[in-house]
Design a protein around this motif. Structure first.
Motif, PDB file in Angstrom:
ATOM      1  N   PHE A   4       0.836  -1.197   0.000  1.00 43.83           N
ATOM      2  CA  PHE A   4       0.000   0.000   0.000  1.00 43.83           C
ATOM      3  C   PHE A   4       0.867   1.241   0.000  1.00 43.83           C
ATOM      4  CE2 PHE A   4       0.988  -0.421   4.470  1.00 43.83           C
ATOM      5  CZ  PHE A   4       1.158   0.890   4.892  1.00 43.83           C
ATOM      6  N   ARG A   5       0.243   2.355  -0.392  1.00 44.30           N
ATOM      7  CA  ARG A   5       0.842   3.691  -0.253  1.00 44.30           C
ATOM      8  C   ARG A   5      -0.231   4.642   0.229  1.00 44.30           C
ATOM      9  NH1 ARG A   5       5.176   5.383  -4.943  1.00 44.30           N
ATOM     10  NH2 ARG A   5       6.702   3.754  -4.480  1.00 44.30           N
ATOM     11  N   PHE A   6       0.139   5.536   1.131  1.00 44.47           N
ATOM     12  CA  PHE A   6      -0.764   6.566   1.625  1.00 44.47           C
ATOM     13  C   PHE A   6      -0.085   7.915   1.444  1.00 44.47           C
ATOM     14  CE2 PHE A   6      -1.826   9.377   5.255  1.00 44.47           C
ATOM     15  CZ  PHE A   6      -3.129   9.666   4.892  1.00 44.47           C
ATOM     16  N   VAL A  76      -0.675  -8.400   9.770  1.00 47.44           N
ATOM     17  CA  VAL A  76       0.468  -7.608  10.225  1.00 47.44           C
ATOM     18  C   VAL A  76       0.649  -6.506   9.196  1.00 47.44           C
ATOM     19  CG1 VAL A  76       2.963  -7.588  10.585  1.00 47.44           C
ATOM     20  CG2 VAL A  76       1.604  -9.514  11.404  1.00 47.44           C
ATOM     21  N   VAL A  77       0.783  -5.264   9.671  1.00 47.78           N
ATOM     22  CA  VAL A  77       1.010  -4.129   8.781  1.00 47.78           C
ATOM     23  C   VAL A  77       2.342  -3.491   9.156  1.00 47.78           C
ATOM     24  CG1 VAL A  77       0.140  -1.918   7.940  1.00 47.78           C
ATOM     25  CG2 VAL A  77      -1.465  -3.711   8.626  1.00 47.78           C
ATOM     26  N   VAL A  78       3.206  -3.334   8.165  1.00 47.22           N
ATOM     27  CA  VAL A  78       4.491  -2.671   8.363  1.00 47.22           C
ATOM     28  C   VAL A  78       4.527  -1.464   7.438  1.00 47.22           C
ATOM     29  CG1 VAL A  78       7.000  -2.881   8.218  1.00 47.22           C
ATOM     30  CG2 VAL A  78       5.625  -4.837   8.966  1.00 47.22           C
ATOM     31  N   GLY A  79       4.756  -0.283   8.005  1.00 49.04           N
ATOM     32  CA  GLY A  79       4.780   0.937   7.205  1.00 49.04           C
ATOM     33  C   GLY A  79       6.013   1.758   7.472  1.00 49.04           C
ATOM     34  N   ASP A  80       6.452   2.495   6.473  1.00 49.77           N
ATOM     35  CA  ASP A  80       7.603   3.384   6.599  1.00 49.77           C
ATOM     36  C   ASP A  80       7.292   4.679   5.865  1.00 49.77           C
ATOM     37  OD1 ASP A  80      10.068   4.367   7.261  1.00 49.77           O
ATOM     38  OD2 ASP A  80      11.225   2.926   6.097  1.00 49.77           O
ATOM     39  N   GLY A  94       4.161   0.649   2.570  1.00 49.21           N
ATOM     40  CA  GLY A  94       4.407  -0.560   3.331  1.00 49.21           C
ATOM     41  C   GLY A  94       3.650  -1.748   2.789  1.00 49.21           C
ATOM     42  N   PHE A  95       3.402  -2.731   3.659  1.00 50.57           N
ATOM     43  CA  PHE A  95       2.742  -3.940   3.204  1.00 50.57           C
ATOM     44  C   PHE A  95       1.923  -4.575   4.314  1.00 50.57           C
ATOM     45  CE2 PHE A  95       7.082  -4.940   4.463  1.00 50.57           C
ATOM     46  CZ  PHE A  95       6.915  -5.996   5.350  1.00 50.57           C
TER      47      PHE A  95
END
Length: 197
Positions: A4-6, A76-80, A94-95
């Motif tokens: 994903f992208r925000f 599980v969500v991992v974002g940067d 992230g994903f």
């Protein structure tokens, strides 16, 4: 696993087909926005989104998604941070990993190990990008493109390529011919490091 992208500007979302499926949608069926995203979050898990949406802060969390059929998925969500060409933070990337079928104890251990591995992998990749930027005078994005290309060309994990570049660069003596020696290093970084006995 889905990505994903925000984007902070306009609160826009992009998500992969897999992330759409996790919510019970077919690809392109809905426009990803904060509203439908929140509508599928388990009510007790909403606070986990705050850092992603308001501050674009790096984060990792485990929470629940309720899809269109009412089925609950453990994810599980991992974002940067997502940055533009100038380095300014413009959002989050992230994903998602659907871990619904995993055993709870195994999941907790796996999440911890995955987060540690991701942090170590990210550090090595960032260091290797810095080396490439220094040697070739290129941008961070271009440096990452080169690392990705070498990884794909040699069928070697990106983290392994990055670690070998950083380790070998530390052994190169400064001076004339550094660029030529580094070119050779870049072309052979996928091979096992062999030291004289």
């Amino acid at each position: 696993m889905g990505s994903f992208r925000f984007y902070l500007d306009g609160q826009r979302w992009e998500w992969s087909d897999t992330v759409a499926h996790m919510r019970g949608y077919q690809p392109g069926e809905v426009t990803p926005t904060t509203e439908p995203l929140l509508s599928h979050k388990h009510p007790e898990d909403h606070p986990h989104l705050d850092r992603l949406i308001t501050d674009a802060e790096p984060s990792s969390s485990k929470h629940r998604i309720i899809d269109t059929t009412g089925t609950i998925h453990q994810v599980v969500v991992v974002g940067d941070r997502l940055r533009d060409d100038t380095g300014a933070v413009i959002g989050t990337t992230g994903f998602y990993i659907d871990i619904t079928d995993s055993h709870r104890n195994d999941v907790n251990d796996s999440v911890d190990e995955t987060v540690v591995a991701l942090e170590q992998s990210r550090a090595a990749i960032e260091q290797a990008k810095g080396v490439l930027m220094l040697v070739y005078g290129i941008t961070a994005d271009r440096a990452f493109d080169i690392l990705t290309w070498r990884s794909q060309e040699t069928n070697t994990r990106l983290r392994i390529i990055a670690e070998r570049i950083v380790a070998a660069f530390g052994e190169l003596a400064p001076g004339t011919g550094l660029r030529t020696r580094f070119d050779h290093l870049l072309l052979t970084a996928h091979q096992s490091v062999r030291r004289p006995q």
